[in-house]
Design a protein around this motif. Structure first.
Motif, PDB file in Angstrom:
ATOM      1  N   LEU A  55       2.699   6.779   0.261  1.00  0.00           N
ATOM      2  CA  LEU A  55       2.400   7.302   1.597  1.00  0.00           C
ATOM      3  C   LEU A  55       3.260   6.626   2.638  1.00  0.00           C
ATOM      4  CD1 LEU A  55      -1.512   7.400   1.459  1.00  0.00           C
ATOM      5  CD2 LEU A  55       0.064   9.342   1.298  1.00  0.00           C
ATOM      6  N   ASP A  56       3.473   7.321   3.738  1.00  0.00           N
ATOM      7  CA  ASP A  56       4.228   6.794   4.864  1.00  0.00           C
ATOM      8  C   ASP A  56       3.489   5.619   5.493  1.00  0.00           C
ATOM      9  OD1 ASP A  56       4.794   7.225   8.107  1.00  0.00           O
ATOM     10  OD2 ASP A  56       6.533   7.559   6.794  1.00  0.00           O
ATOM     11  N   VAL A  57       4.246   4.638   5.964  1.00  0.00           N
ATOM     12  CA  VAL A  57       3.674   3.447   6.590  1.00  0.00           C
ATOM     13  C   VAL A  57       2.809   3.814   7.792  1.00  0.00           C
ATOM     14  CG1 VAL A  57       4.302   1.341   7.873  1.00  0.00           C
ATOM     15  CG2 VAL A  57       5.448   1.888   5.719  1.00  0.00           C
ATOM     16  N   LEU A 117       0.832  -1.202   0.000  1.00  0.00           N
ATOM     17  CA  LEU A 117       0.000   0.000   0.000  1.00  0.00           C
ATOM     18  C   LEU A 117       0.868   1.253   0.000  1.00  0.00           C
ATOM     19  CD1 LEU A 117      -2.751  -1.180   2.496  1.00  0.00           C
ATOM     20  CD2 LEU A 117      -3.113  -0.607   0.073  1.00  0.00           C
ATOM     21  N   SER A 118       1.944   1.237   0.775  1.00  0.00           N
ATOM     22  CA  SER A 118       2.856   2.372   0.831  1.00  0.00           C
ATOM     23  C   SER A 118       3.467   2.625  -0.546  1.00  0.00           C
ATOM     24  CB  SER A 118       3.952   2.104   1.865  1.00  0.00           C
ATOM     25  OG  SER A 118       4.888   3.156   1.887  1.00  0.00           O
ATOM     26  N   ASP A 119       3.904   1.555  -1.211  1.00  0.00           N
ATOM     27  CA  ASP A 119       4.467   1.696  -2.554  1.00  0.00           C
ATOM     28  C   ASP A 119       3.409   2.191  -3.541  1.00  0.00           C
ATOM     29  OD1 ASP A 119       6.908   0.767  -1.633  1.00  0.00           O
ATOM     30  OD2 ASP A 119       6.620  -1.271  -2.402  1.00  0.00           O
ATOM     31  N   ALA A 120       2.193   1.665  -3.443  1.00  0.00           N
ATOM     32  CA  ALA A 120       1.126   2.008  -4.379  1.00  0.00           C
ATOM     33  C   ALA A 120       0.714   3.464  -4.275  1.00  0.00           C
ATOM     34  CB  ALA A 120      -0.083   1.100  -4.147  1.00  0.00           C
ATOM     35  N   PHE A 121       0.688   3.998  -3.042  1.00  0.00           N
ATOM     36  CA  PHE A 121       0.190   5.355  -2.825  1.00  0.00           C
ATOM     37  C   PHE A 121       1.283   6.385  -2.583  1.00  0.00           C
ATOM     38  CE2 PHE A 121      -3.658   2.893  -1.509  1.00  0.00           C
ATOM     39  CZ  PHE A 121      -4.508   3.378  -2.490  1.00  0.00           C
TER      40      PHE A 121
END
Length: 151
Positions: free
Chosen positions: A61-63, A55-59
Protein backbone atom coordinates in the motif's frame (compact mmCIF):
# COMPACT_ATOMS: atom_id res chain seq x y z
CA UNK A 1 -18.33 -28.22 -18.35
CA UNK A 2 -16.21 -25.86 -16.30
CA UNK A 3 -12.71 -26.56 -15.10
CA UNK A 4 -11.89 -27.03 -11.42
CA UNK A 5 -10.21 -23.61 -11.50
CA UNK A 6 -13.46 -22.08 -12.78
CA UNK A 7 -15.25 -23.66 -9.83
CA UNK A 8 -12.66 -22.21 -7.42
CA UNK A 9 -13.07 -18.78 -9.09
CA UNK A 10 -16.85 -18.92 -8.57
CA UNK A 11 -16.57 -19.98 -4.93
CA UNK A 12 -13.91 -17.32 -4.33
CA UNK A 13 -16.26 -14.71 -5.80
CA UNK A 14 -19.11 -15.88 -3.57
CA UNK A 15 -16.78 -16.00 -0.55
CA UNK A 16 -15.92 -12.34 -1.20
CA UNK A 17 -19.54 -11.44 -0.48
CA UNK A 18 -19.07 -12.76 3.04
CA UNK A 19 -15.97 -10.74 3.93
CA UNK A 20 -17.57 -9.52 7.11
CA UNK A 21 -18.94 -12.83 8.33
CA UNK A 22 -17.91 -11.86 11.89
CA UNK A 23 -21.36 -10.23 12.02
CA UNK A 24 -22.85 -13.73 12.23
CA UNK A 25 -24.29 -14.22 15.69
CA UNK A 26 -25.78 -10.76 16.30
CA UNK A 27 -22.79 -8.69 17.39
CA UNK A 28 -23.69 -5.28 18.82
CA UNK A 29 -23.64 -2.54 16.18
CA UNK A 30 -20.37 -0.62 16.16
CA UNK A 31 -18.51 -3.14 18.31
CA UNK A 32 -16.36 -4.46 15.48
CA UNK A 33 -13.13 -3.09 14.06
CA UNK A 34 -13.08 -2.06 10.43
CA UNK A 35 -11.61 -4.78 8.22
CA UNK A 36 -8.50 -2.74 7.35
CA UNK A 37 -7.88 -1.98 11.04
CA UNK A 38 -8.27 -5.66 11.96
CA UNK A 39 -5.75 -6.69 9.31
CA UNK A 40 -3.23 -3.96 10.16
CA UNK A 41 -3.41 -4.60 13.91
CA UNK A 42 -3.11 -8.35 13.30
CA UNK A 43 0.05 -7.81 11.23
CA UNK A 44 1.69 -5.62 13.88
CA UNK A 45 0.76 -8.19 16.52
CA UNK A 46 2.25 -11.02 14.45
CA UNK A 47 5.46 -9.25 13.43
CA UNK A 48 6.08 -6.82 16.28
CA UNK A 49 6.66 -3.08 15.99
CA UNK A 50 6.67 -1.87 12.37
CA UNK A 51 7.50 1.38 10.62
CA UNK A 52 5.36 2.95 7.91
CA UNK A 53 7.87 1.70 5.35
CA UNK A 54 7.65 -1.85 6.67
CA UNK A 55 3.85 -1.68 6.63
CA UNK A 56 3.95 -0.37 3.07
CA UNK A 57 6.18 -3.27 2.01
CA UNK A 58 4.05 -5.81 3.91
CA UNK A 59 0.74 -4.69 2.39
CA UNK A 60 1.81 -3.21 -0.93
CA UNK A 61 0.00 0.00 0.00
CA UNK A 62 0.96 3.61 -0.53
CA UNK A 63 2.62 5.36 2.42
CA UNK A 64 -0.07 8.06 2.44
CA UNK A 65 -2.79 5.41 2.83
CA UNK A 66 -0.92 3.86 5.74
CA UNK A 67 -0.31 7.27 7.31
CA UNK A 68 -4.09 7.82 7.35
CA UNK A 69 -4.79 4.35 8.75
CA UNK A 70 -2.13 4.50 11.46
CA UNK A 71 -3.18 8.04 12.41
CA UNK A 72 -6.76 6.84 12.90
CA UNK A 73 -5.65 3.83 14.93
CA UNK A 74 -3.28 5.96 17.01
CA UNK A 75 -6.06 8.49 17.60
CA UNK A 76 -8.36 5.67 18.70
CA UNK A 77 -5.73 4.51 21.20
CA UNK A 78 -5.11 1.18 19.48
CA UNK A 79 -1.58 1.88 18.20
CA UNK A 80 1.26 3.96 19.60
CA UNK A 81 4.44 5.31 18.03
CA UNK A 82 7.66 4.26 19.68
CA UNK A 83 11.37 4.64 18.93
CA UNK A 84 12.75 1.72 16.92
CA UNK A 85 13.62 -0.99 19.48
CA UNK A 86 16.53 -1.99 17.21
CA UNK A 87 17.97 1.55 17.23
CA UNK A 88 16.94 2.53 13.69
CA UNK A 89 15.92 6.06 12.76
CA UNK A 90 12.31 5.39 11.81
CA UNK A 91 9.72 5.36 14.56
CA UNK A 92 7.58 2.25 14.72
CA UNK A 93 4.03 1.40 15.66
CA UNK A 94 3.04 -1.15 18.27
CA UNK A 95 -0.27 -2.17 19.75
CA UNK A 96 -1.41 -0.49 22.93
CA UNK A 97 -3.03 -2.55 25.66
CA UNK A 98 -6.40 -1.30 24.37
CA UNK A 99 -5.36 -2.33 20.86
CA UNK A 100 -4.51 -5.83 22.08
CA UNK A 101 -7.82 -6.05 23.93
CA UNK A 102 -9.90 -4.91 20.95
CA UNK A 103 -7.98 -7.13 18.55
CA UNK A 104 -8.54 -10.09 20.87
CA UNK A 105 -12.27 -9.33 21.01
CA UNK A 106 -12.45 -9.05 17.23
CA UNK A 107 -10.57 -12.30 16.71
CA UNK A 108 -12.84 -14.05 19.23
CA UNK A 109 -15.88 -12.79 17.27
CA UNK A 110 -14.39 -14.18 14.05
CA UNK A 111 -13.77 -17.55 15.73
CA UNK A 112 -17.32 -17.61 17.14
CA UNK A 113 -18.71 -16.86 13.67
CA UNK A 114 -16.59 -19.61 12.12
CA UNK A 115 -17.68 -22.02 14.86
CA UNK A 116 -21.28 -21.21 13.96
CA UNK A 117 -20.72 -21.56 10.21
CA UNK A 118 -18.82 -24.84 10.57
CA UNK A 119 -20.84 -26.27 13.46
CA UNK A 120 -21.73 -29.41 11.52
CA UNK A 121 -18.21 -29.97 10.13
CA UNK A 122 -15.94 -32.62 11.60
CA UNK A 123 -12.69 -31.51 13.22
CA UNK A 124 -10.84 -33.25 10.38
CA UNK A 125 -12.82 -31.20 7.82
CA UNK A 126 -12.03 -27.94 9.64
CA UNK A 127 -8.33 -28.83 9.85
CA UNK A 128 -8.31 -29.84 6.18
CA UNK A 129 -9.96 -26.56 5.21
CA UNK A 130 -7.37 -24.64 7.27
CA UNK A 131 -4.58 -26.56 5.53
CA UNK A 132 -5.98 -25.76 2.09
CA UNK A 133 -6.41 -22.08 2.99
CA UNK A 134 -2.82 -21.93 4.28
CA UNK A 135 -1.58 -23.58 1.11
CA UNK A 136 -3.62 -21.19 -1.04
CA UNK A 137 -2.41 -18.13 0.88
CA UNK A 138 1.24 -19.20 0.90
CA UNK A 139 1.04 -19.76 -2.88
CA UNK A 140 -0.21 -16.18 -3.32
CA UNK A 141 2.47 -14.91 -0.92
CA UNK A 142 5.13 -16.78 -2.91
CA UNK A 143 4.03 -15.03 -6.09
CA UNK A 144 3.68 -11.51 -4.66
CA UNK A 145 6.63 -11.78 -2.27
CA UNK A 146 4.78 -10.56 0.82
CA UNK A 147 4.50 -13.49 3.25
CA UNK A 148 2.38 -13.23 6.38
CA UNK A 149 4.29 -14.09 9.56
CA UNK A 150 2.89 -17.32 10.98
CA UNK A 151 3.73 -18.94 14.31
Amino acid sequence: MTSPTHQVALEFLVFGRHRDFSQVGNRPEGSQLERSAYILLSRVEAQGPMSIGQLSDAFGLDVSTLNRQTAALTGAGLLERIPDPDGGMARKFRLTEEGRRRLGEERAAHVRALDLVMADWSEADVLGFADYLRRFNTSIEGIDGRPWPRP
